[in-house]
Design a protein around this motif. Structure first.
Motif, PDB file in Angstrom:
ATOM      1  N   GLN A 269     -17.090 -21.822 -18.444  1.00 51.26           N
ATOM      2  CA  GLN A 269     -17.161 -22.761 -19.561  1.00 51.26           C
ATOM      3  C   GLN A 269     -16.523 -24.087 -19.174  1.00 51.26           C
ATOM      4  OE1 GLN A 269     -16.189 -21.061 -23.318  1.00 51.26           O
ATOM      5  NE2 GLN A 269     -16.347 -22.983 -24.439  1.00 51.26           N
ATOM      6  N   SER A 270     -15.424 -24.017 -18.427  1.00 53.87           N
ATOM      7  CA  SER A 270     -14.728 -25.221 -18.000  1.00 53.87           C
ATOM      8  C   SER A 270     -15.537 -26.029 -16.987  1.00 53.87           C
ATOM      9  CB  SER A 270     -13.377 -24.851 -17.389  1.00 53.87           C
ATOM     10  OG  SER A 270     -12.739 -25.966 -16.816  1.00 53.87           O
ATOM     11  N   ASP A 273     -19.650 -25.967 -18.696  1.00 57.30           N
ATOM     12  CA  ASP A 273     -19.836 -26.071 -20.149  1.00 57.30           C
ATOM     13  C   ASP A 273     -20.795 -24.995 -20.660  1.00 57.30           C
ATOM     14  OD1 ASP A 273     -19.302 -27.155 -22.655  1.00 57.30           O
ATOM     15  OD2 ASP A 273     -21.023 -28.514 -22.570  1.00 57.30           O
ATOM     16  N   LYS A 275     -21.120 -21.503 -22.600  1.00 58.95           N
ATOM     17  CA  LYS A 275     -20.396 -20.643 -23.537  1.00 58.95           C
ATOM     18  C   LYS A 275     -20.845 -19.193 -23.396  1.00 58.95           C
ATOM     19  CE  LYS A 275     -19.761 -24.409 -26.828  1.00 58.95           C
ATOM     20  NZ  LYS A 275     -20.027 -24.926 -28.200  1.00 58.95           N
TER      21      LYS A 275
END
Length: 290
Positions: A269-270, A273, A275
Motif C-alpha cells: 500500500q505504501s 498505493d 489497498k
C-alpha cells in the motif's frame, strides 16, 4: 507494451488475461502451450516475443498431493520460475511472480511482514519458497507477490466448494482455528497490473517481496459463514446448511496448514498505493461462482 502471461487458465491468470486483452500486446499461455519447467521452451518463447513484462501465474497448487508429488511440485514451483527469471534477465524483462502465505509456519501471533523469516511446513510451501529464492537469484528486476486464500469465478476454490456442498448437506463442519485473508482473484490481477504499470511509467521501484491479501482477517469457519450469508441473500441456495466450527486436529490433512496465514499488506500500500482485497464485496456477485 508487450506482456507474457503464464498459467493463463488458472484463477489469477484467467483474470489477468481478461483484463489485459486489447490493452497491451499480449501473449497468454497455459501449461499445454508453455511448460515453464522446460528451460529451452521458455527461452525460445521469451526470445521470440521479447516481453517487457512476464506475469507468472503458473503454479502447482495441489497442497495435499504435493506431499506425494514432491518432484513435480518443485519442478513447477521452483525450476519453472527459475527458467522464467533467467530468460527475463537475459532479455531485460520485468518478472512479476505469485507466491503464497504457506512459506510461513503459521505459529506467529501477528500478521506476517515481508521480512519475517519463512519456515514452510509443507512440500507446497517449501517449493514456493524455493521459487521465490530462485527468482531473486536469477533476475534483478523482480516483484514477488505473496497472497492467500484465493477465490474467484474461474477455477476451483473454497467458495465454489462451499456452494457445491451446500446443495447436498444440511450441516457442514468447517475448521475454525486457522486464520487468514480471503483474496479475490480479480483483485490480485488488478494489483499485479497496477505494479506493472508503476514500473512501466518509469517510477522508482523497490524490487523484492510484497504481501497482498484481503481484509478483514477471518477463520475458514467465518469465511464459510459469509459465503452462505451471501448465498442466502442472493438466493443462490434455497436453503443454507448449519455450520459447526471444528479444530484442525479434528480435520487432519496430509499437508500441514498454517494456523496463522494473516499477511500484513502495509508495504504494498505504501509503495504502490494498493489497498487490500475487498473480498466481502466480491461475494456480492456470488451467483457467478456456481
Amino acid at each position: 507494451m508487450r506482456v507474457l502471461i503464464t498459467g493463463c487458465k488458472g484463477q489469477v491468470g484467467y483474470c489477468l488475461t481478461e483484463k489485459l486483452a486489447g490493452q497491451v500486446e499480449l501473449l497468454a499461455l497455459d501449461s499445454e502451450q508453455l511448460d515453464i519447467t522446460d528451460a529451452v521452451a521458455v527461452d525460445k518463447t521469451v526470445a521470440e516475443f521479447k516481453p517487457d513484462f512476464i506475469l507468472n501465474a503458473a503454479a502447482y497448487t495441489a497442497v495435499d498431493r504435493a506431499e506425494e508429488e514432491k518432484e513435480l511440485a518443485y519442478a513447477v514451483n521452483c525450476e519453472g520460475p527459475r527458467n522464467l527469471a533467467r530468460s527475463a534477465h537475459l532479455y531485460d524483462s520485468v518478472l512479476l511472480h505469485l507466491s503464497t502465505d504457506y512459506v510461513f509456519d503459521g505459529e506467529g501471533g501477528t500478521a506476517y511482514h515481508e521480512n519475517h523469516t519463512p519456515n514452510p511446513q509443507s512440500v507446497y510451501g517449501a517449493s514456493k519458497l524455493a521459487g521465490e529464492i530462485a527468482v531473486a537469484e536469477e533476475c534483478n528486476q523482480h516483484l514477488i507477490m505473496r497472497t492467500a486464500w484465493v477465490f474467484g469465478e474461474h477455477g476451483n476454490n473454497f467458495v465454489k466448494t462451499m456452494l457445491r456442498l451446500g446443495l447436498s448437506h444440511n450441516q457442514l463442519s468447517i475448521v475454525g482455528d486457522q486464520y487468514g485473508s480471503p483474496t479475490y482473484a480479480g483483485d490480485i490481477a488488478d494489483a499485479l497490473i497496477a505494479m506493472m504499470l508503476h514500473v512501466a511509467s518509469g517510477k522508482q521501484t523497490a524490487w523484492g517481496v510484497f504481501h497482498y491479501s484481503g481484509a478483514p482477517y477471518v477463520s475458514w469457519f467465518q469465511f464459510a459463514q459469509r459465503i452462505f450469508d451471501a448465498a442466502k441473500s442472493n438466493v443462490v441456495l434455497a436453503q443454507t446448511p448449519s455450520l459447526k466450527s471444528i479444530t484442525t486436529a479434528e480435520y487432519p490433512t496430509p499437508a500441514k496448514r498454517p494456523a496463522n496465514s494473516r499477511l500484513n499488506c502495509e508495504k504494498i500500500q505504501s509503495q504502490f498505493d494498493i489497498k487490500p482485497s475487498d473480498w466481502q464485496k466480491a461475494l456480492t456477485n456470488i451467483s457467478a461462482y456456481k
